[in-house]
Design an enzyme around this catalytic site. Structure first.
Site, short mmCIF file in Angstrom:
data_model
loop_
_atom_site.label_atom_id
_atom_site.label_comp_id
_atom_site.label_asym_id
_atom_site.label_seq_id
_atom_site.Cartn_x
_atom_site.Cartn_y
_atom_site.Cartn_z
N ASP A 9 0.84 -1.21 0.00
CA ASP A 9 0.00 0.00 0.00
C ASP A 9 0.87 1.26 0.00
O ASP A 9 0.37 2.38 -0.13
CB ASP A 9 -1.00 0.00 1.16
CG ASP A 9 -0.35 -0.03 2.53
OD1 ASP A 9 0.89 -0.09 2.61
OD2 ASP A 9 -1.09 0.02 3.53
N SER A 10 2.21 1.07 0.08
CA SER A 10 3.14 2.19 -0.10
C SER A 10 2.96 2.82 -1.47
O SER A 10 3.44 3.92 -1.72
CB SER A 10 4.59 1.71 0.07
OG SER A 10 4.84 0.60 -0.78
N ASP A 15 -1.17 -6.43 -0.33
CA ASP A 15 -1.24 -5.67 0.93
C ASP A 15 -2.68 -5.19 1.15
O ASP A 15 -3.22 -4.45 0.31
CB ASP A 15 -0.30 -4.47 0.81
CG ASP A 15 0.25 -4.01 2.14
OD1 ASP A 15 -0.06 -4.64 3.17
OD2 ASP A 15 1.00 -3.02 2.14
N LYS A 30 -1.27 -9.57 3.09
CA LYS A 30 -0.55 -9.07 4.26
C LYS A 30 -1.44 -8.07 4.99
O LYS A 30 -2.14 -7.29 4.34
CB LYS A 30 0.74 -8.38 3.82
CG LYS A 30 1.45 -7.60 4.92
CD LYS A 30 2.81 -7.12 4.49
CE LYS A 30 2.85 -5.74 3.90
NZ LYS A 30 2.37 -4.68 4.80
N GLU A 52 -1.53 -5.42 8.66
CA GLU A 52 -0.76 -4.82 9.76
C GLU A 52 -1.46 -5.06 11.09
O GLU A 52 -2.69 -4.96 11.18
CB GLU A 52 -0.60 -3.31 9.55
CG GLU A 52 0.27 -2.97 8.35
CD GLU A 52 0.46 -1.47 8.14
OE1 GLU A 52 0.19 -0.68 9.07
OE2 GLU A 52 0.90 -1.10 7.04
N GLU A 54 8.91 -4.34 10.79
CA GLU A 54 9.36 -3.03 10.30
C GLU A 54 9.80 -2.11 11.44
O GLU A 54 9.13 -2.03 12.48
CB GLU A 54 8.22 -2.35 9.51
CG GLU A 54 8.63 -0.97 9.01
CD GLU A 54 7.74 -0.37 7.94
OE1 GLU A 54 6.75 -1.02 7.52
OE2 GLU A 54 8.05 0.76 7.51
O1 KIV Z 1 3.45 -1.15 1.67
C1 KIV Z 1 4.62 -1.52 1.74
O2 KIV Z 1 5.45 -1.28 0.84
C2 KIV Z 1 5.03 -2.26 2.93
C3 KIV Z 1 6.49 -2.43 3.17
C4 KIV Z 1 7.01 -1.20 3.81
C5 KIV Z 1 6.77 -3.65 3.95
O3 KIV Z 1 4.21 -2.65 3.69
#
Ligand code: KIV
Length: 263
Positions: free
Chosen positions: A44-45, A83, A112, A114, A181
């Site tokens: 989600d970055s 994500d 994934k 969080e 992280e």
């Molecule tokens: O969204 C992302 O790129 C991430 C990484 C920082 C692990 O979650």
């Protein structure tokens, strides 16, 4: 590596061979990275490094699905990780509905999310319904507004204990791997030693079972904010700047296209 990376292979790499993970948000970069990494994370970055926003929170399921579909068309060998966006896994029912969407509408191999022990019940529900879940603990970028910024975790004994408990709770709930992280290296090391699932670090020292970086940081394209843990393997921003300047000046001066580039 000639065949598609499987979850079983990734799990067997723990303690044997480091796992290489990088983010990608499109087919072009996925095809370049595919032969060289074990896992491509559609993170989600992308809300920051693709869409230019301040944090990761605004990205939607539809947007993540669109980018993951693009990555999956070219990720033939690497394991693809989807994500889950902020707000899409706040309860078991919603989390499962969205995770199923991620599986059905993309070729992602796992999702994934969080969170630590507070998310264990949701992780258990997903894994009981045949979803492979990577946890993400320590610094959780989706908590940036709630916490008033990004800060390194595990600096004191209480914090360290809480993160280790998070890791154990997620493994017990069925998580297949963990992203750690922004934590002090000794915390990541302790977790890596205690768990039987692989740990992938980002700003968590060298002792994790693998490492992940955001592609635009890795290649020098995102220089607005450079955390200490980011190593740039290319000065991409500078190189593209030089190239676009040359192109622009050749067009302006009618040097391009010359005969070689004309029919
Ligand atoms: O969204 C992302 O790129 C991430 C990484 C920082 C692990 O979650």
């Amino acid at each position: 590596m000639n065949t598609k990376r499987t979850l079983t292979q990734l799990q067997k790499m723990k303690g044997q061979e480091k796992i290489v993970m990088i983010t990608a948000y499109d087919a072009l970069f996925a095809s370049i990275f595919d032969k060289h990494v074990d896992v491509i994370l559609v993170g989600d970055s992308l809300n920051m490094s693709f869409a230019g926003k301040e944090d990761t929170l605004g990205v939607t399921m539809d947007q993540m699905i669109y980018h993951t579909q693009a990555v999956c068309t070219k990720a033939k060998k690497s394991f693809v990780l989807f994500d889950m966006p902020f707000g899409t896994y706040t309860d078991k029912k919603q989390a499962l509905k969205n995770a199923i969407r991620a599986y059905q509408e993309t070729g992602a191999d796992a999702i994934k999310l969080e969170g630590g022990k507070e998310k264990a019940k949701i992780v258990k529900h997903l894994t009981q319904n045949a979803i492979a879940v990577f946890g993400h603990i320590g610094l959780k970028p989706q908590s940036v507004r709630a916490e008033g910024g990004y800060s390194i975790k595990g600096k004191n004994e209480e914090d360290k204990k809480a993160i280790i408990e998070d890791a154990i709770a997620l493994e017990k709930a069925g998580a297949v791997a963990l992203i750690i992280e922004g934590v002090k290296p000794d915390v990541a090391k302790a977790i890596t030693q205690q768990l039987s699932i692989p740990t992938i670090g980002i700003g968590a020292g060298v002792d994790c079972d693998g490492q992940v970086l955001v592609w635009s940081d890795t290649f020098g394209f995102f220089d607005e904010f450079m955390p200490k843990f980011v190593k740039s393997y290319l000065n991409g921003g500078e190189q593209i700047t030089q190239a676009i300047q040359t192109y622009a000046s050749e067009v302006k001066s009618a040097q391009f296209p010359d005969e070689k580039y004309s029919y």
